[in-house]
Design a protein around this motif. Structure first.
Motif, PDB file in Angstrom:
ATOM      1  N   THR A  40       0.726  -1.450  -0.183  1.00 26.52           N
ATOM      2  CA  THR A  40       0.079   0.329   0.195  1.00 26.52           C
ATOM      3  C   THR A  40       1.006   1.537   0.169  1.00 26.52           C
ATOM      4  O   THR A  40       0.560   2.422  -0.917  1.00 26.52           O
ATOM      5  CB  THR A  40      -0.758   0.114   0.690  1.00 26.52           C
ATOM      6  OG1 THR A  40      -2.053  -1.275   1.306  1.00 26.52           O
ATOM      7  CG2 THR A  40      -1.712   1.371   1.685  1.00 26.52           C
ATOM      8  N   ILE A  41       1.866   1.307   0.952  1.00 25.43           N
ATOM      9  CA  ILE A  41       2.795   2.104   1.243  1.00 25.43           C
ATOM     10  C   ILE A  41       3.393   2.406  -0.420  1.00 25.43           C
ATOM     11  O   ILE A  41       3.471   4.035  -0.663  1.00 25.43           O
ATOM     12  CB  ILE A  41       4.076   2.327   2.144  1.00 25.43           C
ATOM     13  CG1 ILE A  41       3.014   2.248   3.417  1.00 25.43           C
ATOM     14  CG2 ILE A  41       4.682   3.351   2.499  1.00 25.43           C
ATOM     15  CD1 ILE A  41       3.538   1.234   4.799  1.00 25.43           C
ATOM     16  N   LEU A  42       3.873   1.952  -0.819  1.00 21.40           N
ATOM     17  CA  LEU A  42       4.647   1.707  -2.311  1.00 21.40           C
ATOM     18  C   LEU A  42       4.166   1.381  -3.154  1.00 21.40           C
ATOM     19  O   LEU A  42       5.437   1.722  -4.170  1.00 21.40           O
ATOM     20  CB  LEU A  42       6.410   1.086  -1.792  1.00 21.40           C
ATOM     21  CG  LEU A  42       7.038   1.486  -0.477  1.00 21.40           C
ATOM     22  CD1 LEU A  42       8.280   0.330  -0.731  1.00 21.40           C
ATOM     23  CD2 LEU A  42       7.398   2.947  -0.646  1.00 21.40           C
ATOM     24  N   GLY A  43       3.381   0.934  -3.710  1.00 22.36           N
ATOM     25  CA  GLY A  43       2.740   0.845  -4.961  1.00 22.36           C
ATOM     26  C   GLY A  43       3.024  -0.240  -5.185  1.00 22.36           C
ATOM     27  O   GLY A  43       2.645   0.249  -6.691  1.00 22.36           O
ATOM     28  N   VAL A  44       2.937  -1.083  -5.476  1.00 20.18           N
ATOM     29  CA  VAL A  44       3.805  -2.143  -5.350  1.00 20.18           C
ATOM     30  C   VAL A  44       3.120  -3.771  -5.453  1.00 20.18           C
ATOM     31  O   VAL A  44       2.078  -3.266  -4.740  1.00 20.18           O
ATOM     32  CB  VAL A  44       5.839  -2.604  -4.463  1.00 20.18           C
ATOM     33  CG1 VAL A  44       6.359  -1.211  -4.968  1.00 20.18           C
ATOM     34  CG2 VAL A  44       5.342  -3.317  -3.360  1.00 20.18           C
ATOM     35  N   GLU A 146      13.375   7.458  -6.340  1.00 21.90           N
ATOM     36  CA  GLU A 146      14.283   7.848  -5.212  1.00 21.90           C
ATOM     37  C   GLU A 146      13.631   7.965  -3.611  1.00 21.90           C
ATOM     38  O   GLU A 146      14.102   7.531  -2.798  1.00 21.90           O
ATOM     39  CB  GLU A 146      14.859   9.125  -5.368  1.00 21.90           C
ATOM     40  CG  GLU A 146      16.196   9.547  -4.363  1.00 21.90           C
ATOM     41  CD  GLU A 146      16.660  11.272  -4.055  1.00 21.90           C
ATOM     42  OE1 GLU A 146      17.548  11.071  -3.143  1.00 21.90           O
ATOM     43  OE2 GLU A 146      16.516  11.667  -5.065  1.00 21.90           O
ATOM     44  N   GLY A 147      11.661   8.398  -3.573  1.00 15.73           N
ATOM     45  CA  GLY A 147      11.549   8.618  -2.445  1.00 15.73           C
ATOM     46  C   GLY A 147      11.234   7.194  -1.506  1.00 15.73           C
ATOM     47  O   GLY A 147      10.754   6.943  -0.982  1.00 15.73           O
ATOM     48  N   ALA A 148      10.495   5.896  -3.150  1.00 10.97           N
ATOM     49  CA  ALA A 148      10.715   5.088  -3.055  1.00 10.97           C
ATOM     50  C   ALA A 148      11.426   4.231  -2.184  1.00 10.97           C
ATOM     51  O   ALA A 148      11.471   3.093  -0.968  1.00 10.97           O
ATOM     52  CB  ALA A 148       9.881   4.168  -3.906  1.00 10.97           C
ATOM     53  N   VAL A 149      12.521   4.327  -2.953  1.00 11.12           N
ATOM     54  CA  VAL A 149      13.827   4.111  -2.044  1.00 11.12           C
ATOM     55  C   VAL A 149      14.022   3.788  -1.217  1.00 11.12           C
ATOM     56  O   VAL A 149      14.326   2.984  -0.377  1.00 11.12           O
ATOM     57  CB  VAL A 149      14.782   3.606  -3.324  1.00 11.12           C
ATOM     58  CG1 VAL A 149      16.190   3.160  -2.972  1.00 11.12           C
ATOM     59  CG2 VAL A 149      14.625   3.132  -4.676  1.00 11.12           C
ATOM     60  N   ALA A 152      11.498   2.388   1.414  1.00 11.61           N
ATOM     61  CA  ALA A 152      11.823   0.784   1.738  1.00 11.61           C
ATOM     62  C   ALA A 152      13.036   0.360   2.280  1.00 11.61           C
ATOM     63  O   ALA A 152      12.404  -0.351   3.378  1.00 11.61           O
ATOM     64  CB  ALA A 152      11.760   0.108   0.303  1.00 11.61           C
ATOM     65  N   GLN A 153      14.008   1.431   2.240  1.00  6.24           N
ATOM     66  CA  GLN A 153      14.590   0.880   3.075  1.00  6.24           C
ATOM     67  C   GLN A 153      14.560   1.326   4.421  1.00  6.24           C
ATOM     68  O   GLN A 153      15.391   0.419   5.697  1.00  6.24           O
ATOM     69  CB  GLN A 153      16.774   2.002   2.424  1.00  6.24           C
ATOM     70  CG  GLN A 153      17.326   0.820   3.287  1.00  6.24           C
ATOM     71  CD  GLN A 153      18.240  -0.485   3.244  1.00  6.24           C
ATOM     72  OE1 GLN A 153      18.055  -0.722   1.922  1.00  6.24           O
ATOM     73  NE2 GLN A 153      17.729  -0.798   4.165  1.00  6.24           N
ATOM     74  N   LEU A 154      13.836   2.757   4.562  1.00  2.00           N
ATOM     75  CA  LEU A 154      13.638   3.099   5.998  1.00  2.00           C
ATOM     76  C   LEU A 154      13.057   1.795   6.759  1.00  2.00           C
ATOM     77  O   LEU A 154      13.326   1.632   7.612  1.00  2.00           O
ATOM     78  CB  LEU A 154      13.022   3.991   5.808  1.00  2.00           C
ATOM     79  CG  LEU A 154      12.074   4.181   7.618  1.00  2.00           C
ATOM     80  CD1 LEU A 154      13.412   4.855   7.857  1.00  2.00           C
ATOM     81  CD2 LEU A 154      11.458   6.026   6.997  1.00  2.00           C
TER      82      LEU A 154
END
Length: 243
Positions: A40-44, A146-149, A152-154
């Motif tokens: 949901t957060i990253l749209g994957v 970049e924001g999604a990367v 995701a790492q966070l």
């Protein structure tokens, strides 16, 4: 067009993790919830978590759905995949298009057969301590922005901190116990899926959805519902009822 990061949902997940750090927790449940939240957060289209067990072997633990779980298990079975690579190297592995990648040929071919077009793996580590990896999947090729990367790492870092939040001595025994319980639960669930699929002449995905729906509707653990199916205490008519 790639979807933007859902910052409101991201903040909600960060708050939830912060709260769980100060109380008793159930590792498998939290990581399963994380996989669902990440989509949901990253749209994957899917997410999974793999952790290293006490023998140093990478094991599949949680996924957003059963199909992604099979893709995760594929990496365990073949010893090849972006998650394995991210865990070993401690670096992000971002594969924007599996159709043209020159790395991980066996995994790429099998993942493409499963409809996966892009995969992004984020190491779960703190300094020299490597815990596992968080994996994201898409059914279409393309870069993560970049924001999604960063997000995701966070989330991968937060999950790592969560896992390592207890002291070293307690962690060894507790993490091993919870991981073993999670793996044992998966065996029970797989057996129940197989029984339902055979008896009801349905595929494994439909059998899993039937189990999951019953667990949600009755507020039970999925593994408890699976156990009840296996020992016969949950019959066909009860399984079909919403309550």
């Amino acid at each position: 067009t790639p979807r933007m990061v859902d910052h409101v949902r991201l903040l909600e997940v960060l708050v939830r993790f912060a709260r769980t750090l100060v109380r008793d927790y159930r590792l498998p449940d939290e990581l399963s919830a994380l996989c669902a939240d990440v989509t949901t957060i990253l749209g994957v289209d899917g997410a999974g978590v793999m952790l290293e067990d006490t023998q140093g072997t990478l094991r599949f633990l949680a996924a957003s759905d059963d199909h992604i779980g099979r893709i995760e298990q594929l990496q365990v079975d073949t010893g090849e995949g972006p998650c394995v690579q991210a865990h070993v190297s401690g670096e992000q592995v971002l594969i924007d298009d599996l159709r043209v990648t020159q790395t991980l040929p066996s995994f790429a071919a099998r993942a493409l057969e499963g409809g996966i077009r892009a995969v992004y793996s984020f190491p779960m580590r703190v300094d020299d301590i490597r815990v596992g990896a968080l994996n994201l999947y898409r059914n279409r090729p393309g870069e993560l922005d970049e924001g999604a990367v960063t997000a995701a790492q966070l989330l991968a870092d937060l999950a790592t901190t969560y896992i390592l939040s207890v002291d070293a001595a307690a962690r060894t025994g507790r993490l091993a116990s919870q991981l073993q319980q999670a793996l044992d639960s998966r065996i029970v669930i797989e057996q129940a899926k197989g029984m339902l699929a055979e008896r009801r002449h349905m595929d494994m995905d439909d059998a899993f959805e039937l189990l999951r729906s019953r667990a949600r509707n009755t507020n039970q653990k999925l593994s408890d519902v699976a156990s009840a199916v296996l020992d016969g205490t949950l019959g066909a008519e009860a399984l079909d009822r919403r309550r």
